[in-house]
Structures are given as C-alpha cells and as structure tokens.
Design a protein around this motif. Structure first.
Motif, PDB file in Angstrom:
ATOM      1  N   MET A 180      12.725   9.042  -0.671  1.00  0.00           N
ATOM      2  CA  MET A 180      10.572   9.815  -0.487  1.00  0.00           C
ATOM      3  C   MET A 180       9.833   8.496  -1.851  1.00  0.00           C
ATOM      4  SD  MET A 180      11.443  14.233  -0.772  1.00  0.00           S
ATOM      5  CE  MET A 180      12.193  14.506   0.429  1.00  0.00           C
ATOM      6  N   GLN A 181       8.330   8.758  -1.772  1.00  0.00           N
ATOM      7  CA  GLN A 181       7.891   8.244  -3.022  1.00  0.00           C
ATOM      8  C   GLN A 181       6.897   9.351  -3.713  1.00  0.00           C
ATOM      9  OE1 GLN A 181       3.979   5.813  -0.851  1.00  0.00           O
ATOM     10  NE2 GLN A 181       4.379   7.580   0.120  1.00  0.00           N
ATOM     11  N   VAL A 182       7.300   8.724  -4.869  1.00  0.00           N
ATOM     12  CA  VAL A 182       7.663   9.046  -6.224  1.00  0.00           C
ATOM     13  C   VAL A 182       6.635   8.376  -7.053  1.00  0.00           C
ATOM     14  CG1 VAL A 182       9.402   8.094  -6.936  1.00  0.00           C
ATOM     15  CG2 VAL A 182       9.666  10.538  -8.342  1.00  0.00           C
ATOM     16  N   VAL A 183       5.928   9.372  -8.194  1.00  0.00           N
ATOM     17  CA  VAL A 183       5.002   9.330  -9.020  1.00  0.00           C
ATOM     18  C   VAL A 183       5.195   9.827 -10.724  1.00  0.00           C
ATOM     19  CG1 VAL A 183       3.083  10.251 -10.362  1.00  0.00           C
ATOM     20  CG2 VAL A 183       2.766  10.177  -7.633  1.00  0.00           C
ATOM     21  N   TRP A 184       5.442   9.245 -11.584  1.00  0.00           N
ATOM     22  CA  TRP A 184       6.842   9.273 -12.520  1.00  0.00           C
ATOM     23  C   TRP A 184       5.589  10.043 -14.031  1.00  0.00           C
ATOM     24  CZ3 TRP A 184       9.370   4.768 -16.439  1.00  0.00           C
ATOM     25  CH2 TRP A 184       9.780   5.549 -17.088  1.00  0.00           C
ATOM     26  N   VAL A 185       5.295  10.495 -14.379  1.00  0.00           N
ATOM     27  CA  VAL A 185       5.055  11.032 -15.599  1.00  0.00           C
ATOM     28  C   VAL A 185       5.659  10.914 -16.705  1.00  0.00           C
ATOM     29  CG1 VAL A 185       3.491  12.223 -16.219  1.00  0.00           C
ATOM     30  CG2 VAL A 185       2.969  12.139 -13.704  1.00  0.00           C
ATOM     31  N   PRO A 186       6.398  10.073 -17.024  1.00  0.00           N
ATOM     32  CA  PRO A 186       7.274   9.952 -18.245  1.00  0.00           C
ATOM     33  C   PRO A 186       6.923  10.183 -19.928  1.00  0.00           C
ATOM     34  CG  PRO A 186       7.306   7.998 -17.918  1.00  0.00           C
ATOM     35  CD  PRO A 186       6.364   8.376 -16.731  1.00  0.00           C
ATOM     36  N   ASP A 187       8.028  10.732 -20.373  1.00  0.00           N
ATOM     37  CA  ASP A 187       7.771  11.025 -22.070  1.00  0.00           C
ATOM     38  C   ASP A 187       7.189  10.318 -22.766  1.00  0.00           C
ATOM     39  OD1 ASP A 187       9.292  11.229 -24.713  1.00  0.00           O
ATOM     40  OD2 ASP A 187       8.468  13.780 -24.310  1.00  0.00           O
TER      41      ASP A 187
ATOM     42  N   ARG B  69      13.185  23.476   3.766  1.00  0.00           N
ATOM     43  CA  ARG B  69      12.306  23.935   3.656  1.00  0.00           C
ATOM     44  C   ARG B  69      10.955  24.999   3.651  1.00  0.00           C
ATOM     45  NH1 ARG B  69      16.893  26.099  -0.903  1.00  0.00           N
ATOM     46  NH2 ARG B  69      18.436  26.387  -0.074  1.00  0.00           N
ATOM     47  N   PHE B  70      10.444  23.728   4.406  1.00  0.00           N
ATOM     48  CA  PHE B  70       9.173  23.970   4.559  1.00  0.00           C
ATOM     49  C   PHE B  70       8.922  24.784   5.932  1.00  0.00           C
ATOM     50  CE2 PHE B  70       8.168  20.109   0.441  1.00  0.00           C
ATOM     51  CZ  PHE B  70       6.962  20.902   0.339  1.00  0.00           C
ATOM     52  N   LYS B  71       8.213  25.287   6.667  1.00  0.00           N
ATOM     53  CA  LYS B  71       8.128  25.477   7.439  1.00  0.00           C
ATOM     54  C   LYS B  71       8.320  24.965   9.000  1.00  0.00           C
ATOM     55  CE  LYS B  71       5.646  29.811   6.387  1.00  0.00           C
ATOM     56  NZ  LYS B  71       4.507  31.028   6.580  1.00  0.00           N
TER      57      LYS B  71
ATOM     58  N   LYS C 299       9.643  14.758   7.811  1.00  0.00           N
ATOM     59  CA  LYS C 299      10.631  13.904   7.096  1.00  0.00           C
ATOM     60  C   LYS C 299      10.546  13.833   5.927  1.00  0.00           C
ATOM     61  CE  LYS C 299      10.123  12.054  11.741  1.00  0.00           C
ATOM     62  NZ  LYS C 299       9.393  10.365  12.811  1.00  0.00           N
ATOM     63  N   PRO C 300      11.476  13.237   5.067  1.00  0.00           N
ATOM     64  CA  PRO C 300      11.634  13.034   3.560  1.00  0.00           C
ATOM     65  C   PRO C 300       9.643  12.077   3.194  1.00  0.00           C
ATOM     66  CG  PRO C 300      13.569  12.665   4.754  1.00  0.00           C
ATOM     67  CD  PRO C 300      13.195  12.662   5.784  1.00  0.00           C
TER      68      PRO C 300
ATOM     69  N   ALA D 138       0.809  -1.485  -0.467  1.00  0.00           N
ATOM     70  CA  ALA D 138       0.345   0.124  -0.151  1.00  0.00           C
ATOM     71  C   ALA D 138       0.606   1.457  -0.616  1.00  0.00           C
ATOM     72  CB  ALA D 138      -1.305   0.271   1.488  1.00  0.00           C
ATOM     73  N   PHE D 139       0.230   2.446  -0.863  1.00  0.00           N
ATOM     74  CA  PHE D 139       1.294   3.473  -0.398  1.00  0.00           C
ATOM     75  C   PHE D 139       1.416   4.066   0.757  1.00  0.00           C
ATOM     76  CE2 PHE D 139      -0.502   3.471  -5.216  1.00  0.00           C
ATOM     77  CZ  PHE D 139       0.488   3.004  -5.452  1.00  0.00           C
ATOM     78  N   LYS D 140       2.356   5.033   0.972  1.00  0.00           N
ATOM     79  CA  LYS D 140       2.517   5.204   1.959  1.00  0.00           C
ATOM     80  C   LYS D 140       1.635   6.436   2.689  1.00  0.00           C
ATOM     81  CE  LYS D 140       6.385   2.896   3.050  1.00  0.00           C
ATOM     82  NZ  LYS D 140       7.850   3.074   3.599  1.00  0.00           N
ATOM     83  N   LYS D 141       1.060   7.145   3.728  1.00  0.00           N
ATOM     84  CA  LYS D 141       0.500   8.864   3.796  1.00  0.00           C
ATOM     85  C   LYS D 141       1.543   9.343   3.363  1.00  0.00           C
ATOM     86  CE  LYS D 141      -2.878  10.693   6.533  1.00  0.00           C
ATOM     87  NZ  LYS D 141      -4.074  11.168   7.358  1.00  0.00           N
ATOM     88  N   VAL D 142       1.217  11.196   3.072  1.00  0.00           N
ATOM     89  CA  VAL D 142       1.934  12.122   2.853  1.00  0.00           C
ATOM     90  C   VAL D 142       1.103  13.421   3.571  1.00  0.00           C
ATOM     91  CG1 VAL D 142       4.163  10.575   1.255  1.00  0.00           C
ATOM     92  CG2 VAL D 142       1.101  11.866   0.867  1.00  0.00           C
TER      93      VAL D 142
END
Length: 237
Positions: free
Chosen positions: A197-204, A169-171, A175-176, A11-15
């Motif tokens: 970090m989790q990453v959503v990839w939207v490739p060319d 730099r977020f106030k 955590k990553p 399952a994806f982790k909550k961010v």
C-alpha cells in the motif's frame, strides 16, 4: 514545505479506500505514552530515549513492553511493565484529545463516501477506552481492526498483517494497491509498504526522519493532506 520521499518521485497512484492508524495519528496518545514510559524508566534509573521510542511506537502493547524492558534493561518483566503502564495511563487515555486535522479529514472522507477504516495495534479494551469521548467520530469508520486482540492479526507491525486484514474487511474487498494508509510510526510505515500500500507518514517531531524515508509522502500534520494527489475528493479550502 511538504517533503516527498525519494521513493515517491513517480506520480502517486489513485486509491479508493483509506486506512488510518490510531495512536499519534488520529488521537494524541503518544505524549501520554511518552510520559508514562519515561516515568517507569525513571523509577529504575533509566531513560526512555527518542531512539527507543521509535522502536516502540506502532507495536502491539506486549511487543512494546518487551522492547522497552529489553532496550532499557529494566529489572521487571514485560507483563509487570504493562501492569504499571495501564494503571498509570488509564485516566489520561480516557480523556485523550484528537490530533490536528484528523476530525476534518475523517468527516470529509465519510461525507464523500470514501470507505475508511482504522488499523490499530491496540487491544479492543484499550481502543474502547481511548475513543470513549469521541464515539461520534469513530462511528464513521467502516470497521476497526484492533491488532492487539484480533485473532486474524498473527503478527504485529512492522509485519503487514494488520493492514491486509483491514483491507479484506471492506465490503468490496479492495486490492492492497487500492488502499492508502496514514501512519505516524516508522513500524507502521514499514507494515503498510510491506502490505503493498501507499503510505502517508505524519511523524512525531522527535522521530528520526530516516526511519520512515521510504514512505510515499511525509507531512508535518494531517492539516496538510491533499487527497486529490491520490485521486480522492479534495478538501474544501
């Protein structure tokens, strides 16, 4: 159909925070880069192939120029390549369009008070040029990290530095693992994962899918994003 990579069967982790890449993800700049790089290559009888493009995108400008010159064996220096690139691309970058789904997603997160930021390999001057016609949209971001000129970003993508600096730099300094990254470049995917970090990839469409196969989630467009998968407020249908 959306394709979830093998690494994301759990399952994806909550961010709580979201970081966006810029080129090819929010702004339709990659078609400009591709055309200009191809035109420079053609001047010297070379071809800017999709394989070389995959190595170039996502990097800071000088690193991109070094890769292009080395891979295509061009008879010019990286600085000369950059000089030609900037003179050929400037007018197009000043009027660049927004990628499908980008504005809707950014405005949605802002309206729901989800902290959002930009982490781009561009230098400050180039960033300012690209967003000059979209100031209203880009004013919604908490902050922007321009990796090409930011002194705290010691190494460009695929190193994780830029995403770690951006998160710091977020106030509330999340955590990553509390940050979700949206990227189009394989180098950016690697950098985000390296930052934890989790990453959503939207490739060319021309990008080899194997290059970003470790992404948390792969989509064809930002129009397909379902924020609720990561515990974020869902988009209105």
């Amino acid at each position: 159909m959306n394709k979830v990579s093998c690494s994301a069967k759990v399952a994806f982790k909550k961010v709580t925070h979201v970081i966006f890449d810029l080129d090819g993800l929010l702004l339709d700049t990659e078609s400009i880069y591709k055309r200009v790089f191809s035109d420079i290559a053609k001047k010297y009888g070379k071809i800017y192939t999709p394989e070389i493009q995959a190595k170039v995108i996502g990097r800071v400008e000088l690193d991109s120029a070094k890769v292009a010159v080395t891979e295509m064996k061009l008879p010019i220096s990286p600085s000369q390549f950059l000089q030609q690139y900037k003179s050929m691309a400037e007018s197009s970058l000043a009027s660049v369009g927004i990628m499908p789904g980008a504005e809707r997603l950014v405005r949605h997160f802002h309206s729901k008070q989800v902290p959002i930021a930009v982490a781009t390999s561009s230098g400050q001057d180039t960033y300012d040029l690209k967003v000059s016609k979209h100031k209203s949209l880009f004013s919604l971001f908490s902050h922007v990290v321009t990796g090409g000129t930011d002194p705290e970003v010691e190494r460009g993508k695929p190193s994780p530095d830029i995403f770690l600096v951006c998160a710091s730099r977020f106030k509330d300094k999340p955590k990553p693992e509390q940050c979700l990254v949206f990227e189009d470049a394989p180098n950016g995917v690697q950098a985000a994962l390296g930052a934890g970090m989790q990453v959503v990839w939207v490739p060319d469409k021309q990008t080899d899918e194997n290059l970003g196969k470790m992404a948390t989630l792969k989509l064809n467009s930002l129009d397909e994003v379902k924020p609720e998968l990561f515990g974020l407020p869902p988009l209105k249908q």
